[in-house]
Design a protein around this motif. Structure first.
Motif, mmCIF file in Angstrom:
data_model
loop_
_atom_site.group_PDB
_atom_site.id
_atom_site.type_symbol
_atom_site.label_atom_id
_atom_site.label_comp_id
_atom_site.label_asym_id
_atom_site.label_seq_id
_atom_site.Cartn_x
_atom_site.Cartn_y
_atom_site.Cartn_z
ATOM 1 N N SER A 132 -52.006 -86.284 -74.635
ATOM 2 C CA SER A 132 -50.581 -86.612 -74.569
ATOM 3 C C SER A 132 -50.299 -88.048 -75.010
ATOM 4 C CB SER A 132 -50.072 -86.410 -73.129
ATOM 5 O OG SER A 132 -50.796 -87.219 -72.225
ATOM 6 N N THR A 133 -51.330 -88.745 -75.532
ATOM 7 C CA THR A 133 -51.155 -90.127 -75.963
ATOM 8 C C THR A 133 -50.363 -90.177 -77.268
ATOM 9 O OG1 THR A 133 -53.223 -90.819 -74.932
ATOM 10 C CG2 THR A 133 -52.354 -92.224 -76.676
ATOM 11 N N VAL A 134 -49.375 -91.058 -77.313
ATOM 12 C CA VAL A 134 -48.525 -91.186 -78.489
ATOM 13 C C VAL A 134 -48.881 -92.432 -79.300
ATOM 14 C CG1 VAL A 134 -46.161 -91.407 -79.318
ATOM 15 C CG2 VAL A 134 -46.648 -89.961 -77.330
ATOM 16 N N SER A 135 -49.149 -93.525 -78.610
ATOM 17 C CA SER A 135 -49.420 -94.788 -79.277
ATOM 18 C C SER A 135 -50.718 -94.735 -80.068
ATOM 19 C CB SER A 135 -49.496 -95.910 -78.231
ATOM 20 O OG SER A 135 -50.039 -97.081 -78.795
ATOM 21 N N GLY A 136 -50.656 -95.181 -81.329
ATOM 22 C CA GLY A 136 -51.850 -95.213 -82.154
ATOM 23 C C GLY A 136 -52.886 -96.188 -81.625
ATOM 24 N N GLU A 137 -52.443 -97.313 -81.067
ATOM 25 C CA GLU A 137 -53.357 -98.305 -80.515
ATOM 26 C C GLU A 137 -54.089 -97.739 -79.304
ATOM 27 O OE1 GLU A 137 -53.195 -102.831 -78.648
ATOM 28 O OE2 GLU A 137 -51.526 -102.060 -79.828
ATOM 29 N N ASP A 138 -53.349 -97.055 -78.421
ATOM 30 C CA ASP A 138 -53.978 -96.434 -77.260
ATOM 31 C C ASP A 138 -54.968 -95.363 -77.683
ATOM 32 O OD1 ASP A 138 -52.492 -98.037 -75.619
ATOM 33 O OD2 ASP A 138 -50.956 -96.517 -75.188
ATOM 34 N N MET A 139 -54.635 -94.641 -78.744
ATOM 35 C CA MET A 139 -55.504 -93.586 -79.239
ATOM 36 C C MET A 139 -56.828 -94.160 -79.723
ATOM 37 S SD MET A 139 -55.566 -90.282 -79.842
ATOM 38 C CE MET A 139 -53.851 -89.814 -80.008
ATOM 39 N N LEU A 140 -56.762 -95.242 -80.494
ATOM 40 C CA LEU A 140 -57.979 -95.858 -81.013
ATOM 41 C C LEU A 140 -58.843 -96.405 -79.893
ATOM 42 C CD1 LEU A 140 -56.582 -97.745 -84.142
ATOM 43 C CD2 LEU A 140 -57.998 -95.691 -84.105
ATOM 44 N N GLU A 141 -58.201 -96.999 -78.890
ATOM 45 C CA GLU A 141 -58.957 -97.529 -77.759
ATOM 46 C C GLU A 141 -59.675 -96.414 -77.009
ATOM 47 O OE1 GLU A 141 -58.298 -100.064 -73.605
ATOM 48 O OE2 GLU A 141 -56.605 -99.604 -74.917
ATOM 49 N N LEU A 142 -58.994 -95.296 -76.831
ATOM 50 C CA LEU A 142 -59.585 -94.165 -76.140
ATOM 51 C C LEU A 142 -60.746 -93.588 -76.941
ATOM 52 C CD1 LEU A 142 -59.625 -91.935 -73.987
ATOM 53 C CD2 LEU A 142 -57.892 -90.748 -75.313
ATOM 54 N N GLY A 157 -58.938 -80.543 -79.095
ATOM 55 C CA GLY A 157 -57.764 -80.463 -78.236
ATOM 56 C C GLY A 157 -56.515 -80.973 -78.934
ATOM 57 N N ARG A 158 -56.651 -82.098 -79.645
ATOM 58 C CA ARG A 158 -55.507 -82.643 -80.371
ATOM 59 C C ARG A 158 -55.016 -81.663 -81.434
ATOM 60 N NH1 ARG A 158 -52.521 -86.873 -78.809
ATOM 61 N NH2 ARG A 158 -52.143 -87.415 -80.989
ATOM 62 N N GLU A 159 -55.958 -81.036 -82.113
ATOM 63 C CA GLU A 159 -55.578 -80.072 -83.149
ATOM 64 C C GLU A 159 -54.869 -78.866 -82.534
ATOM 65 O OE1 GLU A 159 -57.623 -77.439 -86.735
ATOM 66 O OE2 GLU A 159 -58.814 -78.879 -85.579
ATOM 67 N N SER A 160 -55.350 -78.416 -81.370
ATOM 68 C CA SER A 160 -54.710 -77.285 -80.696
ATOM 69 C C SER A 160 -53.292 -77.622 -80.276
ATOM 70 C CB SER A 160 -55.537 -76.873 -79.472
ATOM 71 O OG SER A 160 -56.801 -76.419 -79.847
ATOM 72 N N VAL A 161 -53.102 -78.840 -79.745
ATOM 73 C CA VAL A 161 -51.766 -79.273 -79.336
ATOM 74 C C VAL A 161 -50.834 -79.331 -80.541
ATOM 75 C CG1 VAL A 161 -50.441 -81.216 -78.430
ATOM 76 C CG2 VAL A 161 -52.545 -80.518 -77.289
ATOM 77 N N ALA A 162 -51.331 -79.874 -81.658
ATOM 78 C CA ALA A 162 -50.498 -79.974 -82.869
ATOM 79 C C ALA A 162 -50.090 -78.594 -83.365
ATOM 80 C CB ALA A 162 -51.265 -80.732 -83.952
ATOM 81 N N ARG A 163 -51.001 -77.641 -83.342
ATOM 82 C CA ARG A 163 -50.677 -76.288 -83.792
ATOM 83 C C ARG A 163 -49.682 -75.619 -82.851
ATOM 84 N NH1 ARG A 163 -56.428 -73.629 -85.800
ATOM 85 N NH2 ARG A 163 -56.749 -74.989 -87.610
ATOM 86 N N ALA A 164 -49.858 -75.858 -81.549
ATOM 87 C CA ALA A 164 -48.936 -75.272 -80.581
ATOM 88 C C ALA A 164 -47.524 -75.824 -80.776
ATOM 89 C CB ALA A 164 -49.421 -75.558 -79.159
ATOM 90 N N GLU A 165 -47.420 -77.122 -81.078
ATOM 91 C CA GLU A 165 -46.105 -77.725 -81.310
ATOM 92 C C GLU A 165 -45.461 -77.147 -82.571
ATOM 93 O OE1 GLU A 165 -46.945 -81.864 -81.431
ATOM 94 O OE2 GLU A 165 -46.956 -82.107 -79.237
#
Length: 203
Positions: A132-142, A157-165
């Motif tokens: 559920s992270t939106v920020s690109g900076e937070d994403m890179l840190e994670l 998981g990210r790909e599944s969320v994108a397809r579901a959206e």
């Protein structure tokens, strides 16, 4: 057993692990440790060897394998303290795979429980949050903190969320139509006509 064609499996087996020789071995000391003053390995000598070699020798009962430092009690306490306390990508990119491979020889139930608990905790606190992270900076840190095994799950998981959206917005994957070259298209049309004609004659 690691899939022979798996690149990640091969890279995981390059991880250096401590091994103790049960018997003396001639002519290999400088291969295992280039700075060695002798070319022979003495009985009970400790060497650092890639996991694939240590595992092969372990199956022949030539060495006993120990865990790398990242599985020692000090690191276990830090991982138990919180999912973000250790950057696994930098310290142990194949943390779970290597731990499980070492445990094939150690048969340590506490290690099995620790690996399972660590994965469940980090998945819940890091991977699930990242979906559920939106920020690109937070994403890179994670992403910089995840082991490569965790990162694969995270990306899936990210790909599944994108397809579901996309599905929720009514988007549908475009149908692809194969366009044959002119000669092949003409041949296919002629063959189809011949088949249709034969069918009419039988009728």
């Amino acid at each position: 057993m690691t899939d022979y064609w798996s690149l990640d499996g091969a890279l995981a087996e390059e991880t250096i692990v401590p091994a103790r020789f049960k018997f003396g071995v001639h002519g290999v000391a400088r291969v295992l440790e280039p700075g060695s003053t002798s070319n022979d390995v003495e009985p009970e000598a400790k060497v650092d060897a890639p996991l694939w070699l240590a595992a092969a020798l372990g199956r022949r009962s030539m060495v006993t394998i120990s865990l790398p430092e990242t599985y020692h009690e000090r690191y276990r306490r830090r991982l138990n303290a919180g999912a973000e306390c250790i950057n696994l990508k930098g310290r142990a990119p194949y943390f779970y795979d290597v731990g499980n491979k070492c445990n094939e020889f150690l048969q340590d139930l506490t290690l099995s429980a620790f690996l399972a608990r660590t994965y469940a905790t980090r998945y819940r606190e890091l991977v699930s949050r990242g979906l559920s992270t939106v920020s690109g900076e937070d994403m890179l840190e994670l992403q910089s903190k995840l082991s490569l095994e965790e990162l694969a799950v995270f990306e899936a998981g990210r790909e599944s969320v994108a397809r579901a959206e996309l599905w929720a917005r009514g988007a549908r994957p475009r149908a692809t139509v194969a366009v044959l070259p002119t000669r092949k298209r003409a041949a296919a049309t002629r063959d189809g006509a011949e088949v249709a004609g034969a069918a009419r004659q039988k009728a």
